[in-house]
Design a protein around this motif. Structure first.
Motif, PDB file in Angstrom:
ATOM      1  N   ASP A 148      89.409  15.001  -7.593  1.00  0.00           N
ATOM      2  CA  ASP A 148      90.541  15.447  -8.404  1.00  0.00           C
ATOM      3  C   ASP A 148      89.994  15.963  -9.733  1.00  0.00           C
ATOM      4  N   GLU A 149      90.848  16.520 -10.549  1.00  0.00           N
ATOM      5  CA  GLU A 149      90.406  17.117 -11.812  1.00  0.00           C
ATOM      6  C   GLU A 149      89.642  16.115 -12.675  1.00  0.00           C
ATOM      7  N   ALA A 150      90.104  14.865 -12.718  1.00  0.00           N
ATOM      8  CA  ALA A 150      89.461  13.840 -13.548  1.00  0.00           C
ATOM      9  C   ALA A 150      88.071  13.475 -13.019  1.00  0.00           C
ATOM     10  N   GLY A 151      87.796  13.771 -11.750  1.00  0.00           N
ATOM     11  CA  GLY A 151      86.510  13.447 -11.154  1.00  0.00           C
ATOM     12  C   GLY A 151      85.398  14.414 -11.511  1.00  0.00           C
ATOM     13  N   TYR A 152      85.764  15.583 -12.028  1.00  0.00           N
ATOM     14  CA  TYR A 152      84.769  16.582 -12.392  1.00  0.00           C
ATOM     15  C   TYR A 152      84.235  16.346 -13.796  1.00  0.00           C
ATOM     16  N   LEU A 153      82.939  16.567 -13.964  1.00  0.00           N
ATOM     17  CA  LEU A 153      82.264  16.419 -15.249  1.00  0.00           C
ATOM     18  C   LEU A 153      81.851  17.801 -15.734  1.00  0.00           C
ATOM     19  N   TRP A 154      82.169  18.106 -16.989  1.00  0.00           N
ATOM     20  CA  TRP A 154      81.858  19.408 -17.556  1.00  0.00           C
ATOM     21  C   TRP A 154      80.362  19.496 -17.807  1.00  0.00           C
ATOM     22  N   LEU A 155      79.714  20.473 -17.209  1.00  0.00           N
ATOM     23  CA  LEU A 155      78.282  20.694 -17.369  1.00  0.00           C
ATOM     24  C   LEU A 155      78.087  21.650 -18.542  1.00  0.00           C
ATOM     25  N   ALA A 156      77.932  21.084 -19.739  1.00  0.00           N
ATOM     26  CA  ALA A 156      77.860  21.924 -20.925  1.00  0.00           C
ATOM     27  C   ALA A 156      76.905  21.378 -21.984  1.00  0.00           C
ATOM     28  N   SER A 157      76.977  20.096 -22.262  1.00  0.00           N
ATOM     29  CA  SER A 157      76.174  19.525 -23.345  1.00  0.00           C
ATOM     30  C   SER A 157      74.691  19.713 -23.063  1.00  0.00           C
ATOM     31  N   GLY A 158      73.984  20.330 -24.001  1.00  0.00           N
ATOM     32  CA  GLY A 158      72.554  20.566 -23.861  1.00  0.00           C
ATOM     33  C   GLY A 158      72.191  21.773 -23.025  1.00  0.00           C
ATOM     34  N   ILE A 159      73.124  22.303 -22.259  1.00  0.00           N
ATOM     35  CA  ILE A 159      72.830  23.454 -21.389  1.00  0.00           C
ATOM     36  C   ILE A 159      72.913  24.728 -22.229  1.00  0.00           C
ATOM     37  N   THR A 160      71.800  25.442 -22.315  1.00  0.00           N
ATOM     38  CA  THR A 160      71.745  26.646 -23.145  1.00  0.00           C
ATOM     39  C   THR A 160      71.745  27.936 -22.333  1.00  0.00           C
ATOM     40  N   THR A 161      71.408  27.820 -21.042  1.00  0.00           N
ATOM     41  CA  THR A 161      71.359  28.991 -20.159  1.00  0.00           C
ATOM     42  C   THR A 161      71.914  28.606 -18.793  1.00  0.00           C
TER      43      THR A 161
END
Length: 146
Positions: free
Chosen positions: A24-37
């Motif tokens: 579900d939507e709450a189960g997804y983790l945003w892959l963003a912190s520290g990712i530059t490319t």
């Protein structure tokens, strides 16, 4: 039309239990912190042939969707922590759910595998680096913008 930034494309990952049970939507983790490319390394699978007309032809037999995140380690980030738990796994232990929302609002979602997970390493005076490949088992399901 105004140009969009790559950072407007949102990537999310979630633990995998089976190929049919989407998180579900709450189960997804945003892959963003520290990712530059976030590279897009999608490849066409092809087969070359020549028929009696003498014309060489390339047939597209499949598409392998691949994304290649790179950046700096943030073990406090839940998405990076999920990747870290998978780095020495094999077989289905490397499976995740991957979803991204393109800059036009189209959503893509499907089962993927984490390949070539590299966490830490580099010069002594630089930040720890992270890189890996998200490779889909099949073409992700597409949901147009609502």
């Amino acid at each position: 039309m105004a140009q969009k930034l790559n950072s407007e494309r949102k990537h999310y990952i979630a633990p995998w239990t089976d190929d049919e049970t989407k998180p579900d939507e709450a189960g997804y983790l945003w892959l963003a912190s520290g990712i530059t490319t976030m590279g897009n390394d999608t490849e066409d699978k092809t087969e070359d042939y020549n028929d009696y007309t003498g014309i060489d032809t390339t047939d597209i037999t499949g598409v392998q969707v691949k994304w290649t995140p790179e950046g700096y380690v943030d073990f406090e980030d839940e998405a990076q922590a999920l990747v870290n738990t998978k780095r020495y796994a094999t077989g289905d232990g490397r499976k995740i759910w991957h979803k991204w929302i393109d800059t036009d609002g189209t959503t893509y979602e499907g089962v993927a595998r984490l390949l070539d997970v590299k966490i830490s390493g580099g010069d002594s005076n630089t930040k720890e680096e992270i890189s890996f490949t998200i490779q889909h088992d099949r073409v992700p399901e597409k949901t147009p913008k609502a």
